[in-house]
Write a protein that holds these residues in place. Structure first.
Motif, PDB file in Angstrom:
ATOM      1  N   LEU A   1       4.046  -4.639  -7.854  1.00  0.00           N
ATOM      2  CA  LEU A   1       4.381  -3.408  -7.133  1.00  0.00           C
ATOM      3  C   LEU A   1       5.608  -3.653  -6.251  1.00  0.00           C
ATOM      4  O   LEU A   1       5.499  -3.841  -5.038  1.00  0.00           O
ATOM      5  N   PRO A   2       6.806  -3.678  -6.843  1.00  0.00           N
ATOM      6  CA  PRO A   2       8.014  -3.884  -6.037  1.00  0.00           C
ATOM      7  C   PRO A   2       8.226  -2.740  -5.060  1.00  0.00           C
ATOM      8  O   PRO A   2       7.671  -1.654  -5.208  1.00  0.00           O
ATOM      9  N   GLY A   3       9.047  -2.992  -4.045  1.00  0.00           N
ATOM     10  CA  GLY A   3       9.344  -1.962  -3.053  1.00  0.00           C
ATOM     11  C   GLY A   3       8.242  -1.809  -2.040  1.00  0.00           C
ATOM     12  O   GLY A   3       7.524  -2.758  -1.718  1.00  0.00           O
ATOM     13  N   ALA A   4       8.103  -0.601  -1.511  1.00  0.00           N
ATOM     14  CA  ALA A   4       7.122  -0.309  -0.460  1.00  0.00           C
ATOM     15  C   ALA A   4       6.155   0.744  -0.970  1.00  0.00           C
ATOM     16  O   ALA A   4       6.287   1.928  -0.681  1.00  0.00           O
ATOM     17  N   ALA A   5       5.173   0.308  -1.757  1.00  0.00           N
ATOM     18  CA  ALA A   5       4.228   1.244  -2.363  1.00  0.00           C
ATOM     19  C   ALA A   5       3.270   1.832  -1.340  1.00  0.00           C
ATOM     20  O   ALA A   5       2.684   2.886  -1.575  1.00  0.00           O
ATOM     21  N   GLY A   6       3.098   1.148  -0.214  1.00  0.00           N
ATOM     22  CA  GLY A   6       2.172   1.621   0.814  1.00  0.00           C
ATOM     23  C   GLY A   6       0.809   0.971   0.676  1.00  0.00           C
ATOM     24  O   GLY A   6       0.364   0.629  -0.422  1.00  0.00           O
ATOM     25  N   GLY A   7       0.131   0.810   1.813  1.00  0.00           N
ATOM     26  CA  GLY A   7      -1.141   0.101   1.843  1.00  0.00           C
ATOM     27  C   GLY A   7      -2.214   0.732   0.979  1.00  0.00           C
ATOM     28  O   GLY A   7      -2.943   0.034   0.258  1.00  0.00           O
ATOM     29  N   LYS A   8      -2.349   2.056   1.028  1.00  0.00           N
ATOM     30  CA  LYS A   8      -3.420   2.705   0.266  1.00  0.00           C
ATOM     31  C   LYS A   8      -3.260   2.466  -1.229  1.00  0.00           C
ATOM     32  O   LYS A   8      -4.231   2.184  -1.938  1.00  0.00           O
ATOM     33  N   ARG A   9      -2.027   2.605  -1.724  1.00  0.00           N
ATOM     34  CA  ARG A   9      -1.824   2.383  -3.156  1.00  0.00           C
ATOM     35  C   ARG A   9      -2.029   0.917  -3.516  1.00  0.00           C
ATOM     36  O   ARG A   9      -2.664   0.599  -4.528  1.00  0.00           O
ATOM     37  N   GLN A  10      -1.498   0.006  -2.711  1.00  0.00           N
ATOM     38  CA  GLN A  10      -1.650  -1.415  -2.999  1.00  0.00           C
ATOM     39  C   GLN A  10      -3.129  -1.797  -3.031  1.00  0.00           C
ATOM     40  O   GLN A  10      -3.588  -2.492  -3.943  1.00  0.00           O
ATOM     41  N   ILE A  11      -3.880  -1.333  -2.043  1.00  0.00           N
ATOM     42  CA  ILE A  11      -5.298  -1.678  -1.963  1.00  0.00           C
ATOM     43  C   ILE A  11      -6.089  -1.020  -3.093  1.00  0.00           C
ATOM     44  O   ILE A  11      -6.949  -1.647  -3.722  1.00  0.00           O
ATOM     45  N   THR A  12      -5.808   0.245  -3.372  1.00  0.00           N
ATOM     46  CA  THR A  12      -6.515   0.953  -4.442  1.00  0.00           C
ATOM     47  C   THR A  12      -6.301   0.273  -5.788  1.00  0.00           C
ATOM     48  O   THR A  12      -7.243   0.093  -6.576  1.00  0.00           O
ATOM     49  N   GLU A  13      -5.069  -0.127  -6.065  1.00  0.00           N
ATOM     50  CA  GLU A  13      -4.797  -0.767  -7.351  1.00  0.00           C
ATOM     51  C   GLU A  13      -5.402  -2.162  -7.426  1.00  0.00           C
ATOM     52  O   GLU A  13      -5.850  -2.591  -8.495  1.00  0.00           O
ATOM     53  N   MET A  14      -5.423  -2.887  -6.317  1.00  0.00           N
ATOM     54  CA  MET A  14      -6.115  -4.179  -6.327  1.00  0.00           C
ATOM     55  C   MET A  14      -7.604  -3.981  -6.579  1.00  0.00           C
ATOM     56  O   MET A  14      -8.241  -4.743  -7.314  1.00  0.00           O
TER      57      MET A  14
END
Length: 309
Positions: A221-234
């Motif tokens: 996830l390059p760039g600044a996807a944001g915490g919610k998206r990063q956590i949801t995808e993990m």
């Protein structure tokens, strides 16, 4: 700011440089095409091609563009400027502008804001001497700056992500059906970090994890996807490691720390925003070579704004 390697849309009008190939073959052809070197001088001149014509040409290859309420607007100059040379970059810094001037280039295609906020709103900067200096420099040399953010991210796969895969030599690990979840040969977290630093020319990265942990499933996830998206995808994709551009430290980092305390084998590597998305500016050099032959195009890396001690 954020990038997503979404599945390819098999549309023969999607992008001329993909052509009529099948889904996977089309992506492979694009990804395997060597990007031009830092400076590319092409042989067939484009007579009186304007800034607006080049912008329109790129947007025609992205269905739905130009998008409503987009940040992909001109930050200086105008559409009627006849292009003498193009510079692609992550940030149109004063240093990059000065290099463009020395190259005789009057069109800068930047991925991120020029004036220190996402929308490049400048009313609040009217009396700021740094803003005025930069604006006057652009105006004096009649340089157009166009932000290509929403549009390049809307390519399928994402143009910035394509550039990053190319630079990491991970083209063969991309599968349309899994998008930004890659399966790479198993390697230790420590070795993976070493590879990222070498390929992306990064001095240091921040990370969470056991250096000896085996990593094979990589969420990119390059760039600044944001915490919610990063956590949801993990949470849903269950990678061994998330490789991202930047984080809010009170969000993603704390989630990974708690996941490890729970017993999950989940690691985090934070590359930095510029390091993770600058390859998109090299992608643009390849696009310009194929679509705007005859105009000198130069990729200028702005460098990292932050230093390490």
């Amino acid at each position: 700011m954020n990038s997503n390697l979404s599945p390819i849309n098999h549309n023969p009008n999607r992008r001329k440089f993909i052509g009529q190939l099948g889904l996977v073959a089309g992506a492979a052809a694009l990804l395997s095409t060597p990007f031009a070197a830092d400076a590319v001088t092409l042989t067939r001149p484009e007579d009186n091609m304007t800034v607006g014509q080049i912008i329109d040409l790129f947007m025609k290859q992205v269905p739905g563009a130009p998008f409503p309420n987009t940040v992909d607007t001109l930050k200086s100059g105008n559409r009627d400027i006849v292009v003498t040379g193009i510079v692609t970059t992550m940030f149109a810094t004063i240093g990059v502008i000065e290099k463009a001037i020395s190259l005789g280039a009057n069109f800068i295609i930047a991925h991120e804001p020029t004036f220190y906020n996402h929308a490049d709103e400048t009313t609040w900067l009217a009396n700021d001497d740094v803003y005025q200096y930069k604006k006057q420099l652009l105006d004096k040399h009649n340089i157009a700056v166009w932000r290509n953010h929403d549009t390049i991210h809307s390519l399928k796969p994402d143009g910035v992500g394509l550039g990053l895969l190319k630079q990491l030599d991970w083209v063969n690990y991309y599968k349309p059906e899994t998008g930004n979840l890659l399966s790479i040969p198993a390697t230790s977290l420590s070795s993976l970090i070493d590879t990222l630093k070498k390929k992306l020319k990064i001095e240091k990265v921040r990370y969470i994890g056991n250096p000896a942990q085996s990593c094979q499933k990589v969420l990119l996830l390059p760039g600044a996807a944001g915490g919610k998206r990063q956590i949801t995808e993990m949470s849903t994709k269950k990678p061994d490691v998330l490789i991202c551009g930047e984080i809010s430290e009170w969000e993603t980092a704390e989630y990974v720390r708690d996941a490890q305390a729970k017993g999950d084998k989940l690691s985090l590597i934070v590359l930095g925003h510029i390091a993770s998305e600058e390859p998109g500016s090299e992608f643009m050099i390849g696009w310009l070579q194929q679509n705007v032959p005859g105009i000198k195009a130069t990729h200028i890396h702005p460098g990292n704004s932050l230093s390490f001690m």
